[in-house]
Design a protein around this motif. Structure first.
Motif, PDB file in Angstrom:
ATOM      1  N   GLN A  12       0.799  -1.221   0.000  1.00 37.39           N
ATOM      2  CA  GLN A  12       0.000   0.000   0.000  1.00 37.39           C
ATOM      3  C   GLN A  12       0.831   1.271   0.000  1.00 37.39           C
ATOM      4  OE1 GLN A  12      -2.352  -0.256   3.528  1.00 37.39           O
ATOM      5  NE2 GLN A  12      -0.618  -0.015   4.910  1.00 37.39           N
ATOM      6  N   ALA A  16       1.534   4.917  -7.398  1.00 36.30           N
ATOM      7  CA  ALA A  16       0.996   4.331  -8.630  1.00 36.30           C
ATOM      8  C   ALA A  16       2.099   4.195  -9.687  1.00 36.30           C
ATOM      9  CB  ALA A  16      -0.143   5.184  -9.157  1.00 36.30           C
ATOM     10  N   ASN A  42      -4.590  -1.605 -14.183  1.00 36.89           N
ATOM     11  CA  ASN A  42      -4.249  -1.246 -12.815  1.00 36.89           C
ATOM     12  C   ASN A  42      -5.565  -0.948 -12.110  1.00 36.89           C
ATOM     13  OD1 ASN A  42      -3.235  -0.314 -10.442  1.00 36.89           O
ATOM     14  ND2 ASN A  42      -1.832   1.160 -11.366  1.00 36.89           N
ATOM     15  N   LEU A  45      -5.724   1.179  -5.613  1.00 36.63           N
ATOM     16  CA  LEU A  45      -5.557   0.832  -4.205  1.00 36.63           C
ATOM     17  C   LEU A  45      -6.904   0.404  -3.642  1.00 36.63           C
ATOM     18  CD1 LEU A  45      -3.440   0.884  -1.895  1.00 36.63           C
ATOM     19  CD2 LEU A  45      -4.283   3.161  -1.354  1.00 36.63           C
ATOM     20  N   HIS A  59      -2.290  -2.371  -3.854  1.00 34.25           N
ATOM     21  CA  HIS A  59      -2.486  -2.000  -5.256  1.00 34.25           C
ATOM     22  C   HIS A  59      -2.690  -3.293  -6.045  1.00 34.25           C
ATOM     23  CE1 HIS A  59      -1.282   2.250  -5.001  1.00 34.25           C
ATOM     24  NE2 HIS A  59      -0.435   1.846  -4.069  1.00 34.25           N
TER      25      HIS A  59
END
Length: 153
Positions: A12, A16, A42, A45, A59
């Protein structure tokens, strides 16, 4: 070559951009071993159901892979070594899905049924609903005198 869907969870506290760099690193490993990476998503989170290595969030990233088994084994080996990767899962599939995955599809909240079903709104019926006043409450003692309270010394 076989088709795979590969999902991994990264710590976490990574940004990104760092997660994207991890994806590019593993994409390079697959291509170096004779494979191809199709769709990369992607998922961002998200909260975890339970803590993993003291992390409450992670993520999420998805990769569609078309590669030999040796390339997938090498990626999994490198993910086991990397401390930034909390979990990973690779699944062999018959064909890759077209379009966005289920996690990326936007759900309209208006289309989902309400949790309370078709119950009408309680409106102005009060907190007792339509049952009326309570029977057997303090009002039923009516003419009984109150006993004096005894204080203990």
């Amino acid at each position: 070559m076989a088709l795979y869907e590969h999902v991994f969870l990264a710590r976490q506290d990574m940004s990104a951009q760092q997660v994207d760099a991890l994806v590019e690193q593993y994409k390079g490993v697959i291509e170096a071993n004779g494979g191809k990476v199709g769709r990369v998503e992607n998922w961002g989170l998200k909260s975890l159901t339970y803590r993993i290595n003291k992390n409450r969030k992670a993520h999420y990233a998805l990769m569609d892979i078309d590669a030999p088994a040796a390339a997938v084994h090498e990626v999994e080996r490198q993910m086991r070594i990397n401390e930034d990767v909390l979990r990973y899962m690779t699944i062999a599939v018959e064909a890759h899905e077209e379009g966005p995955s289920a996690m990326m599809q936007k759900r309209d909240r208006d289309d989902r049924p309400r949790r309370d079903g078709d119950r009408p709104d309680r409106g102005d019926r009060g907190d007792r609903g339509d049952r009326g006043p309570r029977e057997g409450g303090r009002e039923s003692f009516g003419d009984r005198p109150r006993r004096p309270r005894e204080d203990r010394a």
